[in-house]
Design a protein around this motif. Sequence first.
Motif, mmCIF file in Angstrom:
data_model
loop_
_atom_site.group_PDB
_atom_site.id
_atom_site.type_symbol
_atom_site.label_atom_id
_atom_site.label_comp_id
_atom_site.label_asym_id
_atom_site.label_seq_id
_atom_site.Cartn_x
_atom_site.Cartn_y
_atom_site.Cartn_z
ATOM 1 N N VAL A 88 16.847 3.565 7.875
ATOM 2 C CA VAL A 88 17.848 3.869 8.897
ATOM 3 C C VAL A 88 17.343 5.020 9.759
ATOM 4 N N GLY A 89 17.636 4.923 11.068
ATOM 5 C CA GLY A 89 17.298 5.988 11.997
ATOM 6 C C GLY A 89 15.945 5.808 12.657
ATOM 7 N N GLY A 90 15.927 5.613 13.979
ATOM 8 C CA GLY A 90 14.673 5.606 14.728
ATOM 9 C C GLY A 90 13.706 4.505 14.353
ATOM 10 N N ILE A 91 14.212 3.303 14.061
ATOM 11 C CA ILE A 91 13.337 2.216 13.608
ATOM 12 C C ILE A 91 12.409 1.731 14.717
ATOM 13 N N VAL A 92 12.949 1.506 15.901
ATOM 14 C CA VAL A 92 12.126 0.989 16.999
ATOM 15 C C VAL A 92 12.069 1.930 18.190
ATOM 16 N N SER A 93 12.977 2.887 18.256
ATOM 17 C CA SER A 93 12.979 3.809 19.401
ATOM 18 C C SER A 93 11.877 4.840 19.235
ATOM 19 N N GLU A 94 11.665 5.634 20.267
ATOM 20 C CA GLU A 94 10.702 6.720 20.192
ATOM 21 C C GLU A 94 11.381 8.015 19.743
ATOM 22 N N GLY A 95 12.570 7.889 19.210
ATOM 23 C CA GLY A 95 13.249 9.029 18.646
ATOM 24 C C GLY A 95 13.986 9.871 19.665
ATOM 25 N N PHE A 96 14.731 10.849 19.155
ATOM 26 C CA PHE A 96 15.475 11.790 19.985
ATOM 27 C C PHE A 96 16.479 11.076 20.885
ATOM 28 N N LEU A 97 16.927 9.916 20.442
ATOM 29 C CA LEU A 97 18.012 9.213 21.112
ATOM 30 C C LEU A 97 19.273 9.435 20.283
ATOM 31 N N PRO A 98 20.437 9.434 20.923
ATOM 32 C CA PRO A 98 21.651 9.717 20.155
ATOM 33 C C PRO A 98 22.016 8.570 19.220
ATOM 34 N N ALA A 99 22.442 8.934 18.015
ATOM 35 C CA ALA A 99 22.945 7.943 17.068
ATOM 36 C C ALA A 99 24.267 7.392 17.584
ATOM 37 N N TYR A 100 24.471 6.092 17.396
ATOM 38 C CA TYR A 100 25.723 5.474 17.849
ATOM 39 C C TYR A 100 26.785 5.516 16.767
ATOM 40 N N THR A 101 26.371 5.322 15.525
ATOM 41 C CA THR A 101 27.317 5.275 14.415
ATOM 42 C C THR A 101 27.129 6.489 13.508
ATOM 43 N N ARG A 102 28.028 6.609 12.552
ATOM 44 C CA ARG A 102 27.837 7.572 11.482
ATOM 45 C C ARG A 102 27.034 6.878 10.387
ATOM 46 N N ILE A 103 26.033 7.539 9.865
ATOM 47 C CA ILE A 103 25.211 6.981 8.793
ATOM 48 C C ILE A 103 25.302 7.923 7.602
ATOM 49 N N CYS A 104 25.707 7.373 6.465
ATOM 50 C CA CYS A 104 25.904 8.178 5.262
ATOM 51 C C CYS A 104 25.180 7.547 4.077
ATOM 52 N N VAL A 105 24.969 8.347 3.057
ATOM 53 C CA VAL A 105 24.471 7.845 1.783
ATOM 54 C C VAL A 105 25.642 7.205 1.044
ATOM 55 N N LYS A 106 25.495 5.943 0.703
ATOM 56 C CA LYS A 106 26.545 5.228 -0.021
ATOM 57 C C LYS A 106 26.412 5.439 -1.525
ATOM 58 N N PHE A 107 25.243 5.102 -2.059
ATOM 59 C CA PHE A 107 24.936 5.343 -3.460
ATOM 60 C C PHE A 107 23.790 6.338 -3.505
ATOM 61 N N GLY A 108 23.980 7.430 -4.227
ATOM 62 C CA GLY A 108 22.985 8.489 -4.256
ATOM 63 C C GLY A 108 21.715 8.104 -4.997
ATOM 64 N N GLY A 109 20.648 8.843 -4.697
ATOM 65 C CA GLY A 109 19.355 8.601 -5.318
ATOM 66 C C GLY A 109 18.240 9.048 -4.404
ATOM 67 N N PRO A 110 17.010 8.627 -4.667
ATOM 68 C CA PRO A 110 15.876 9.072 -3.857
ATOM 69 C C PRO A 110 15.817 8.394 -2.486
ATOM 70 N N PHE A 111 15.439 9.173 -1.492
ATOM 71 C CA PHE A 111 15.182 8.680 -0.145
ATOM 72 C C PHE A 111 13.826 9.206 0.305
ATOM 73 N N ALA A 112 12.975 8.308 0.812
ATOM 74 C CA ALA A 112 11.735 8.737 1.461
ATOM 75 C C ALA A 112 12.050 9.023 2.927
ATOM 76 N N ARG A 113 11.403 10.040 3.477
ATOM 77 C CA ARG A 113 11.702 10.438 4.854
ATOM 78 C C ARG A 113 10.419 10.725 5.614
ATOM 79 N N ILE A 114 10.460 10.408 6.914
ATOM 80 C CA ILE A 114 9.352 10.733 7.794
ATOM 81 C C ILE A 114 9.921 11.070 9.159
ATOM 82 N N HIS A 115 9.344 12.050 9.812
ATOM 83 C CA HIS A 115 9.804 12.423 11.146
ATOM 84 C C HIS A 115 9.480 11.298 12.125
ATOM 85 N N VAL A 116 10.411 11.013 13.021
ATOM 86 C CA VAL A 116 10.231 9.924 13.978
ATOM 87 C C VAL A 116 8.936 10.086 14.771
#
Length: 254
Positions: A88-116
Amino acid sequence: MDTRVGKVTEVESRPANNLLRRLNQADYALLAPHVTVEDSAAGQLLYNPGDDVQVVHFPCGPSLATFLVPNEDGRDVETILVGREGAVGGIVSEGFLPAYTRICVKFGGPFARIHVAKLEAAKLRSSSLRNIFVRYADCMLAQIFQSTACNAIHSIEQRTAKWILAAMERTGNDTSVPLTHEQLATLLGVGRSYASRVLQSFRAEGVLDTRRGSILVRNRDGLRQRACLCNDAVKAHFEEVLSGVYPTEVRKAV
């Protein structure tokens, strides 16, 4: 044989996210120095509407993220779940675009992250990496289309069974999901009392049971019979466009 075993080991050493594990070794090497893995708690906010999208979040293992659309009456309605099959977040855009929806963690656990910005730089260096994320964006769009149609034509009971099955597939748990009555109501866009009545009817049929903070599935075949076919349609599209990424039961058994 040694080469094949080495390849399997390299893939399995990555975060437990099927999209990241779908990348070839050269493409993942472009991302690996910039990927971090951290645990996130259920309910943690990833993005609010209007926030700059600067980080891509990849749910790993049993973790789930959810997209919620805020409405004028103050309620949030969940649209799709995203588990280890995606990000979730910045899948095809070049980033720094406003999010349209609220995105939350539904079930907790590990998440891998990378800067857009790091992901975009890697995409510029590799057309095959770019292609994988474009394909995933297509699968996510298909999931959103299917969810829209499902909400319009299928009953609350069918949608309830669908959501429970979808959560079980993504978490890899064959018997239960950590889902409360209130969370299910948000998923369905109905009041908590309505969601409770649906669960009570399923419990009376011996399909499932409830415990504090979770739903226990007693008869998975019975649950499938009560569900619409929207999950199957989404899985079929994933398999055609991005084979091996959606966590189907067949894949888990192999």
